[in-house]
Design an enzyme around this catalytic site. Structure first.
Site, PDB file in Angstrom:
ATOM      1  CE  LYS A 192      -1.785   2.506   3.233  1.00 20.51           C
ATOM      2  NZ  LYS A 192      -1.690   3.864   2.656  1.00 20.51           N
ATOM      3  CD  GLU A 266      13.269   3.698   7.678  1.00 18.50           C
ATOM      4  OE1 GLU A 266      13.296   4.536   8.602  1.00 18.50           O
ATOM      5  OE2 GLU A 266      13.097   3.983   6.494  1.00 18.50           O
ATOM      6  CB  CYS A 300      13.023   8.521   8.395  1.00 17.81           C
ATOM      7  SG  CYS A 300      13.847   7.623   7.087  1.00 17.81           S
ATOM      8  CD  GLU A 397      10.509  11.750  12.304  1.00 14.64           C
ATOM      9  OE1 GLU A 397       9.456  11.203  12.700  1.00 14.64           O
ATOM     10  OE2 GLU A 397      11.267  11.207  11.510  1.00 14.64           O
TER      11      GLU A 397
HETATM   12  P1  NDP Z   1       2.124   7.459   8.920  1.00 14.88           P
HETATM   13  O1  NDP Z   1       3.014   6.643   9.735  1.00 14.88           O
HETATM   14  O2  NDP Z   1       0.708   7.626   9.357  1.00 14.88           O
HETATM   15  O3  NDP Z   1       2.054   6.890   7.420  1.00 14.88           O
HETATM   16  C1  NDP Z   1       2.899   5.935   6.837  1.00 14.88           C
HETATM   17  C2  NDP Z   1       2.089   4.905   6.063  1.00 14.88           C
HETATM   18  O4  NDP Z   1       1.311   4.118   6.966  1.00 14.88           O
HETATM   19  C3  NDP Z   1       1.085   5.491   5.098  1.00 14.88           C
HETATM   20  O5  NDP Z   1       0.971   4.634   3.979  1.00 14.88           O
HETATM   21  C4  NDP Z   1      -0.191   5.466   5.906  1.00 14.88           C
HETATM   22  O6  NDP Z   1      -1.343   5.523   5.117  1.00 14.88           O
HETATM   23  C5  NDP Z   1      -0.069   4.151   6.621  1.00 14.88           C
HETATM   24  N1  NDP Z   1      -0.836   4.009   7.847  1.00 14.88           N
HETATM   25  C6  NDP Z   1      -1.370   4.956   8.649  1.00 14.88           C
HETATM   26  N2  NDP Z   1      -1.977   4.382   9.704  1.00 14.88           N
HETATM   27  C7  NDP Z   1      -1.806   3.041   9.582  1.00 14.88           C
HETATM   28  C8  NDP Z   1      -2.190   1.926  10.353  1.00 14.88           C
HETATM   29  N3  NDP Z   1      -2.850   2.049  11.500  1.00 14.88           N
HETATM   30  N4  NDP Z   1      -1.858   0.693   9.922  1.00 14.88           N
HETATM   31  C9  NDP Z   1      -1.164   0.535   8.781  1.00 14.88           C
HETATM   32  N5  NDP Z   1      -0.790   1.564   8.014  1.00 14.88           N
HETATM   33  C10 NDP Z   1      -1.092   2.803   8.404  1.00 14.88           C
HETATM   34  O7  NDP Z   1       2.783   8.865   8.717  1.00 14.88           O
HETATM   35  P2  NDP Z   1       2.029  10.238   8.406  1.00 14.88           P
HETATM   36  O8  NDP Z   1       1.848  10.324   6.966  1.00 14.88           O
HETATM   37  O9  NDP Z   1       0.792  10.387   9.219  1.00 14.88           O
HETATM   38  O10 NDP Z   1       3.079  11.296   8.911  1.00 14.88           O
HETATM   39  C11 NDP Z   1       3.091  11.670  10.268  1.00 14.88           C
HETATM   40  C12 NDP Z   1       4.500  11.835  10.759  1.00 14.88           C
HETATM   41  O11 NDP Z   1       5.171  10.592  10.668  1.00 14.88           O
HETATM   42  C13 NDP Z   1       5.350  12.768   9.934  1.00 14.88           C
HETATM   43  O12 NDP Z   1       5.168  14.079  10.304  1.00 14.88           O
HETATM   44  C14 NDP Z   1       6.710  12.267  10.239  1.00 14.88           C
HETATM   45  O13 NDP Z   1       7.133  12.815  11.450  1.00 14.88           O
HETATM   46  C15 NDP Z   1       6.529  10.784  10.399  1.00 14.88           C
HETATM   47  N6  NDP Z   1       6.882  10.042   9.170  1.00 14.88           N
HETATM   48  C16 NDP Z   1       8.042   9.345   9.168  1.00 14.88           C
HETATM   49  C17 NDP Z   1       8.430   8.678   8.035  1.00 14.88           C
HETATM   50  C18 NDP Z   1       9.699   7.918   7.988  1.00 14.88           C
HETATM   51  O14 NDP Z   1      10.192   7.620   6.911  1.00 14.88           O
HETATM   52  N7  NDP Z   1      10.262   7.522   9.097  1.00 14.88           N
HETATM   53  C19 NDP Z   1       7.651   8.719   6.807  1.00 14.88           C
HETATM   54  C20 NDP Z   1       6.412   9.426   6.929  1.00 14.88           C
HETATM   55  C21 NDP Z   1       6.086  10.076   8.079  1.00 14.88           C
HETATM   56  P3  NDP Z   1      -1.902   6.923   4.569  1.00 14.88           P
HETATM   57  O15 NDP Z   1      -0.786   7.909   4.574  1.00 14.88           O
HETATM   58  O16 NDP Z   1      -2.355   6.598   3.218  1.00 14.88           O
HETATM   59  O17 NDP Z   1      -2.980   7.328   5.502  1.00 14.88           O
END
Ligand code: NDP
Length: 795
Positions: A192, A266, A300, A397
């Protein structure tokens, strides 16, 4: 008449937009939007739909379907159906598919770069020069792993169906990091993408269709967090791989606890960027540009906490400010832009909220000058000064183009500040003194350390975090191991509950010995210790006859043992040769007491004399084997980029919790303990609940084997009570649990707090005598975490 220098100084940038007509035509061809890619077919976009916006212009790019539980079901079913054939293909056949994918990506580099820029808001300079070339590199590299899999990973099989959930910050690159190793190993995938950035995954699916990847091998289900949760939770998914926020990582850890699924996470970071006074300051300033202003800081492993040695701080900040003045923020399709758009309005609001909070908490925010575009989500790059180590912006972060800064005086202080974070993803160290730089790299708790460099990635080098930045690695050999399982591991009988229930009331049953009053103690910090609660339990041996009393440890004893283990930190620093010597000496002493242990095993477990002799013999051999491995299971120097040494160092976790089963109580305990300590960890061991007297006898051997106090701590008592405390304990860095299936669910849930890596045997019995099951490189791999150190060289 103006000089050439004057002209150069006053020249303005003209627009240099990358053409996007091809991508626009592709988007127009999507019609009503995009659905899912399931079983080789592209489904129509059915409501409910999510709008995909260009974050730089707010223009609508497409509509994307929100996958339902039925869509996930169909995708998992397709992946399961495709699995037998795909996993049975010779590695060479899979390599050809991956190679074809890599070639097609290269042919479409420009298209994919423009598409990614429009979908995510990152600059074309970065998608063109970094993201997409790395995507191709990952598929080439993993085509290679598919080819050599049989010889490089003998006796391993793919895990099965992998559920993968990726974020929006590097949409296509994160897809490549997950899909390439999974397919190379012979797994099938349901992935996804983030709902904010689903377009490059769609283009990737088209490439897979084009190269004729068999239907069902790769399935893409679009959607939001709910869809992601449905994938992670699907009972027929064997492995979950997630990249994203630590919060969601924790949710997934809890959601799939006890399900038997393999998990790699990660997660976030708050990575230190350490500048020493002997650093090349101009290079370090350029480093900051690539550390926190790269990808709008939505990285990240961004170097988001700049630590500068006091003596050079004013000069460094002056240079940084000057450099910031000339950063250009704007249209990401313009080739001259340094900083593009933030991925969404919501993310921009989150960033600006945190920046306001930083200022409210007393820090000063310095921003790049210049007007930002009127439409789209733009955020001027900047940095804070005057932040306290404990302030919100120093700890949380920001995930935007703004770093915090602190100063330090000594290298030790720099390391303390660097490690003052719940995360441990990456670090960057700047110093012209190689001794100092490597020393700091070794001391920083982070999975990736760049020396005089930052944000360098390669498919051949492992990437991943320590502590709350997650566990598991992506890239290289270590990344491949995440998608493979030992071949013998499938199946196995469920482990029964401990044969001996804990009974603290005075013993009234049958006993045939006078020494029943002697209570076996705990062993903490190199000393025999009474249980904190003063309680003991009766140990029943062969025929249900009481053969002794064992100390009943409680939470306080666990905490004492963890503390003692922490104090024995020197063990990780001694040479592997020294550790081997202690292990050999231990084996020698065990050998001397062979008869005693055999008798105790017969007495405790009722096993035959032959089996007892075999167990002791194998225990001695195992000690020899791990002594031998102490200086042989070493790291690697990876072949990555030219003029870079890329070290993969196997580092101990620190304090590990080891929870032992009842079966083969001596051999199983040593099979868990020996690899852990051979690699430099200290251990808090919960011995077999039913046969605890073995542990008591063992500490007598440890006491005579030069084992430093605190390296091995032995507890006896109720297995799952003690296991829970170890799982919840923030200072236990990793946990191995060999108990019941319910216990597996319990420790996996309880470990979500500090997200420690937990290895369990799924609550299934294993034959500890079989070297394939009870000994080997897999144990050593699980007893270490790889730190990747990047060391560029050359003038
Ligand atoms: P999320 O962790 O919510 O999103 C990452 C992925 O997980 C997306 O595909 C999201 O779907 C999906 N997701 C969300 N909730 C669930 C769940 N309960 N079970 C399975 N999958 C899920 O990050 P956000 O986009 O909300 O960003 C929020 C914060 O997270 C950022 O501000 C940043 O600080 C951090 N972040 C860190 C990343 C990294 O690489 N370490 C990458 C992205 C964010 P969808 O987005 O489609 O809702």
């Amino acid at each position: 008449m103006p000089t050439i220098k004057d002209i150069m100084n006053t020249m303005e940038y003209g627009p240099a937009p990358e053409g996007n007509a091809e991508v626009k035509a592709w988007l127009a061809g999507l019609g009503d939007g995009i659905g899912h890619f399931i079983n080789g077919k592209f489904t129509d976009a059915r409501a409910p739909l999510i709008e995909v916006l260009n974050p730089a212009t707010d223009a609508s790019l497409a509509q994307v379907a929100k996958g339902s539980a039925e869509d996930v079901e169909a995708a998992v079913r397709a992946a399961r159906a495709a699995y037998p054939k795909w996993s049975a293909l010779p590695g060479h056949a899979r390599a050809k598919y991956l190679y074809a994918i890599a070639r097609h990506i290269q042919k479409r580099e420009r298209f994919l770069s423009v598409l990614e820029t429009m979908d995510n808001g990152k600059t074309i300079r970065e998608t063109r020069d970094i993201d997409v070339p790395l995507v191709a590199r990952h598929f080439y590299h993993h085509a290679g792993w598919a080819e050599v899999l049989d010889s490089e990973f003998p006796n391993h099989t793919p895990v099965g169906v992998c559920g993968q959930v990726i974020p929006w910050n590097f949409p296509l690159l994160m897809l490549a990091w997950k899909v390439a190793p999974a397919l190379a190993a012979g797994n099938t995938v349901v992935l996804k993408p983030a709902d904010l950035t689903p377009l490059s995954a769609w283009a990737f699916a088209q490439i897979c269709a084009e190269v004729g990847l068999p239907a069902g091998v790769l399935n893409i289900v679009n959607g939001d967090g709910e869809t992601g949760a449905a994938i992670a939770g699907h009972p027929d998914v064997d492995k979950v791989a997630f990249t994203g926020s630590t919060e969601v990582g924790r949710l997934i850890r809890r959601q799939i606890a006890g399900s038997g699924k393999k998990l790699s996470l990660e997660l976030g970071g708050k990575s230190p960027f350490i500048v020493f006074e002997d650093a090349d300051l101009d290079a370090a300033v350029e480093g900051v540009v690539d550390a926190i202003w790269f990808n709008q800081g939505e990285v990240c492993c961004a170097g988001s906490r700049i630590l500068v040695q006091e003596g050079v701080a004013p000069r460094f900040f002056a240079k940084l400010t000057a450099r910031m003045q000339v950063l250009r923020t704007g249209d990401p399709l313009d080739k001259t832009m340094d900083v593009g758009a933030i991925v969404s309005r919501k993310q921009l609001t989150r960033i600006t909220g945190l920046l306001a909070q930083g200022e409210a908490e007393g820090a000063t925010l310095h921003r790049a000058p210049g007007a930002l575009p009127k439409t789209g989500n733009f955020c001027a790059p900047g940095f804070f000064t005057g932040t306290a180590p404990a302030s919100t912006v120093s700890q949380v972060e920001i995930f935007g183009p703004v770093a915090t800064t602190l100063t330090f005086r000594t290298a030790d202080e720099a390391v303390t500040l660097a490690n003052d974070s719940r995360y441990g993803l990456a670090a960057s160290v700047w110093s012209e003194n190689i001794n100092r730089a490597i020393e700091v790299a070794a001391k920083v708790k982070a999975g990736v350390v760049w020396i005089n460099a930052t944000n360098i990635f390669d498919a051949g080098a492992a990437f991943g975090g320590y502590r709350e930045s997650g566990f598991g690695r992506e890239g290289g050999r270590e990344g491949m191991a995440e998608y493979l399982s030992p071949a013998w591991e499938k199946g196995g009988k469920a482990r029964p509950a401990p044969a001996l229930a804990i009974e603290v009331s005075p013993f009234t049953g049958k006993s045939d010995r006078a020494d029943i009053d002697v209570t076996a103690k705990l062993y903490i910090g190199g000393k025999q210790a009474r249980a904190d609660g003063g309680q003991s339990y009766t140990v029943l041996g062969k025929g249900g006859v009481a053969i002794g009393q064992a100390a009943l440890a409680n939470r306080k004893d666990v905490r004492n043992a963890v503390e003692a283990a922490h104090k024995a930190g020197g063990w990780g620093g001694v040479t592997a040769h020294n550790r081997a010597q202690v292990l050999y000496f231990f084996a020698e002493n065990l050998d001397q007491r062979r008869a005693e242990f055999e008798a105790l095993l017969i007495d405790s477990t009722g096993t035959s004399a032959k089996a007892a002799a075999e167990e002791v013999e194998l225990s001695i051999r195992r000690a020899f084997w791990y002594a031998a491995q102490a200086d042989k299971f070493d790291g690697a120097v990876h072949a990555t980029k030219s003029r870079h040494v890329t070290l993969a160092m196997n580092e101990p976790f620190g304090v590990m919790g080891l929870v032992c089963p009842d079966e083969a109580p001596l051999l199983s305990l040593l099979s868990l303990l020996l690899p852990a300590i051979a690699m430099g960890n200290r251990a808090v061991v919960v011995a077999s609940q039913s046969h605890p007297l073995i542990a008591a006898r063992l500490y007598q051997v440890l006491e005579t084997s030069d084992m430093p106090g605190g390296v091995v701590n032995l507890l006896t008592g109720e297995r799952d009570v003690l296991a829970r405390t170890l799982a919840e304990h923030d200072d236990v860095a990793a946990l191995w649990y060999c108990g019941s299936a319910e216990g597996v669910a319990m420790v996996e849930t309880a470990s979500a707090g500090n997200l420690k890596p937990v290895w369990t045997d799924g609550g299934r019995l294993r034959d500890w005598r079989d070297p394939a099951q009870g000994q080997g490189a897999d144990y050593l791999r699980r007893a270490t975490q790889v730190k990747t150190i990047w060391l560029p060289y050359g003038e």
